[in-house]
Design a protein around this motif. Structure first.
Motif, PDB file in Angstrom:
ATOM      1  N   ASN A 175       0.833  -1.203   0.000  1.00  0.00           N
ATOM      2  CA  ASN A 175       0.000   0.000   0.000  1.00  0.00           C
ATOM      3  C   ASN A 175       0.864   1.248   0.000  1.00  0.00           C
ATOM      4  O   ASN A 175       2.049   1.216   0.332  1.00  0.00           O
ATOM      5  N   VAL A 194      -1.051   5.374 -10.941  1.00  0.00           N
ATOM      6  CA  VAL A 194      -0.336   4.189 -10.453  1.00  0.00           C
ATOM      7  C   VAL A 194       0.369   3.559 -11.648  1.00  0.00           C
ATOM      8  O   VAL A 194      -0.151   3.563 -12.771  1.00  0.00           O
ATOM      9  N   CYS A 231      -8.259   1.697  -4.817  1.00  0.00           N
ATOM     10  CA  CYS A 231      -8.158   2.887  -3.973  1.00  0.00           C
ATOM     11  C   CYS A 231      -9.021   2.669  -2.739  1.00  0.00           C
ATOM     12  O   CYS A 231     -10.140   2.137  -2.841  1.00  0.00           O
ATOM     13  N   MET A 254      -3.626   3.944  -1.870  1.00  0.00           N
ATOM     14  CA  MET A 254      -3.691   2.944  -2.924  1.00  0.00           C
ATOM     15  C   MET A 254      -3.134   1.633  -2.387  1.00  0.00           C
ATOM     16  O   MET A 254      -2.243   1.627  -1.526  1.00  0.00           O
ATOM     17  N   VAL A 272       3.172   5.133  -6.953  1.00  0.00           N
ATOM     18  CA  VAL A 272       2.009   6.022  -6.911  1.00  0.00           C
ATOM     19  C   VAL A 272       2.468   7.473  -7.012  1.00  0.00           C
ATOM     20  O   VAL A 272       3.390   7.890  -6.307  1.00  0.00           O
TER      21      VAL A 272
END
Length: 601
Positions: free
Chosen positions: A464, A478, A496, A569, A595
């Motif tokens: 994450n 991403v 998300c 994310m 990200v």
């Protein structure tokens, strides 16, 4: 004469109100009782009702007894559990929603306790029966139309013979069911503190276990949580799913009772008791009673799975399967680790959950049919005479790693990063977020830390990002390695999440973003291995066909993320196909997904 008239008048005015009062009292004290009519047959049962501003409520205990079902209150009369055949419904008093077969059911009006009894709306009870209920107050009748409840063997005929053989050797056998569930809806209805970091867009099936045969009440309202006595177990009988990228079966430690005096003081942990049985390891010898014998095929193949801490129960199921004329070597074992959990059916027992994952079927129609009515039956086994368990030893944890890394893809990832920055930097400020291992604790690590690990599985490597505020104009990019294209997973995806409730959106898979980096940036066509990389966007509106739109939570049901709420994310990578133990990738062997958070200049 005048005095006599006055006395008579006084007596008249005294008696008339008294008589009227007595007559009215007789009517108001008479209970609202109705005759129960089930499928056009008047039953020898009366059911009390009471009216509320939002509609009538029925006495649940009387109603369920009348239709041949089962009712139990939740501890301290805080809610209701109702079962009819395989179908199970539950609701907490005062809640706007209950759940039937783990699907939301509006409580109109909400169930409640009154005079020590529990009352529920007609709509909820109709859902439990999978039928219809009409109330005729003038005729004082409750008219019910409902199918005959499903019995053991109606979904999987072989389960009837197994159940009969187990009853012969001293077990009480009760049926439950396995149901499609939605973690976001469970959370929004108030039955879980969060949405478990749901794998957005992918189905979860969980067992609804019947309550113990001698139970006087349920410990908690949610029947996807259950307790087990040390000599009890659950049995799944049926067929494995249709062909798909991945499926698994695993029992979980759901929550820990923290108090010796307050059974409601609990900490959600939601960690697996061990590594799952999955579509890639289902033929491993360790899962079978006789290594080298016949095996369960990965797809659409008959099997029996025993989930228990007790060796005697496992051996008895093997014998019952043979007695029923079936192959005992089709029996798989899921061990409920007795070292991790306080077993028992008392109010202070720890709670268990059983989860069946199923992802990316080859045939979408067959996949939908399977999740809507799995080809599985669920049995709860309870010895008629309690005994001390002969505890099973848990399997050793599987090892991550194949020796193959993604390091050779780093030049391509760096080239893609520069291309993204060049493309967006004219219109947006760019913030690059760090990516971490997510849900790294499992089993005793999570329990000892009192950490909620959201139903993790070691079949996956979870990653994450850091947190960000998802504003009205925010765009999240991403990108990175498509780990499936790089042969480091059998499928992977990105979603998300709202940071407060771990409610997820997206579930963008490797099939969807395959080769999107090369498509988006044709100028990188000469970069070696660019076809193994991807890029995707998450935003408040569609920027192109490679954008997932994250809406606001307009209905307050956690199906969106409001402007400027914190989010993150997350990435899943299922099963490294090169790993001998067929488990999630080793984090040291992959390049972490990346990200960027963009805000307009």
């Amino acid at each position: 004469m005048d005095r006599k008239i006055l006395r008579l008048l006084a007596l008249f005015f005294f008696l008339v109100p008294l008589m009227t009062s007595c007559e009215g009292s007789s009517d108001s004290d008479e209970p609202n009782t109705a005759t129960l009519v089930l499928n056009d047959v008047a039953k020898d049962t009366t059911v009390e009702w009471q009216n509320t501003a939002d509609g009538p409520l029925l006495d649940v205990a009387q109603f369920m007894k009348g239709v041949g079902g089962r009712f139990l209150p939740v501890n301290m009369n805080t809610g209701i559990i109702a079962q009819y055949g395989k179908r199970i419904g539950f609701a907490s008093n005062g809640y706007a929603y209950g759940m039937v077969q783990v699907q939301l059911c509006p409580m109109e009006p909400a169930c409640m306790e009154d005079r020590g009894r529990l009352w529920a709306p007609l709509g909820f009870l109709a859902q439990v029966l999978d039928g219809e209920i009409e109330m005729d107050e003038e005729k004082r009748s409750v008219v019910v139309s409902a199918p005959v409840p499903l019995e053991v063997g109606d979904i999987v005929p072989e389960s009837k013979g197994v159940a009969a053989a187990l009853q012969k050797i001293g077990y009480t056998v009760q049926q439950g069911d396995i149901c499609l569930s939605n973690a976001v809806e469970i959370c929004s209805a108030g039955y879980s503190p969060n949405a478990n970091g749901n794998n957005a867009g992918f189905p979860y099936l969980c067992i609804q276990a019947p309550l113990p045969p001698d139970a006087k009440h349920a410990i908690l309202p949610v029947q996807f949580a259950y307790s087990l006595r040390e000599d009890e177990g659950l049995v799944i009988i049926g067929k494995t799913p249709p062909p798909c990228d991945y499926y698994s079966y695993r029992s979980y430690f759901l929550n820990l009772c923290l108090s010796g005096s307050n059974p409601f003081e609990r900490q959600k942990i939601y960690t697996q008791f061990g590594d799952p049985i999955n579509s890639y390891n289902i033929q491993d010898d360790i899962l079978y009673p006789s290594p080298g014998g016949s095996k369960v095929q990965p797809f659409e193949s008959f099997f029996v799975l025993v989930s228990t801490p007790d060796r005697q129960l496992y051996d008895d199921v093997l014998a019952a399967v043979g007695e029923a004329g079936l192959d005992p070597n089709k029996v798989l074992l899921d061990i409920v680790d007795p070292n991790l959990i306080h077993l028992g059916n008392d109010d202070f027992a720890d709670m268990i959950n059983f989860l069946h994952r199923f992802s990316n079927p080859e045939d979408k129609g067959a996949g939908n049919a399977y999740v809507n009515r799995p080809t599985l039956e669920i049995l709860r086994l309870t010895p008629n005479t309690p005994r001390a368990a002969d505890f099973l030893a848990p399997f050793a944890p599987r090892e991550r790693g194949s020796g193959q890394t993604e390091d050779y893809l780093m030049p391509a990832v760096d080239a893609l990063r520069q291309a993204i920055i060049s493309h967006y930097s004219g219109k947006y400020t760019i913030r690059e977020l760090p990516t971490y291992i997510w849900l790294g604790k499992t089993g005793s690590e999570a329990i000892n830390a009192l950490e909620d690990v959201l139903g993790e599985t070691r079949d996956t490597l979870y990653l994450n990002s850091g947190l960000f505020e998802f504003g009205k104009e925010t765009v999240v990019v991403v990108y990175g390695v498509n780990h499936t294209a790089a042969s480091k997973s059998v499928y992977n995806n990105v979603s998300c999440y709202g940071a407060k409730y771990f409610n997820g959106f997206g579930g963008i898979t490797n099939d969807m973003y395959n080769a999107t980096a090369a498509e988006r940036f044709p100028n990188l066509s000469d970069v070696e291995n660019i076809e193994k990389l991807y890029i995707w966007q998450f935003a408040r509106k569609a920027l192109d066909d490679q954008t997932f739109v994250v809406h606001q939570d307009v209905n307050r049901d956690l199906k969106g993320i409001d402007y400027d709420d914190e989010a993150f994310m997350a990435f899943r990578n299922y099963i490294d196909p090169g790993c001998p133990d067929r488990i999630g990738p080793d984090p040291d062997e992959i390049i972490f997904d990346r990200v960027m958070v963009l805000e307009p200049r």
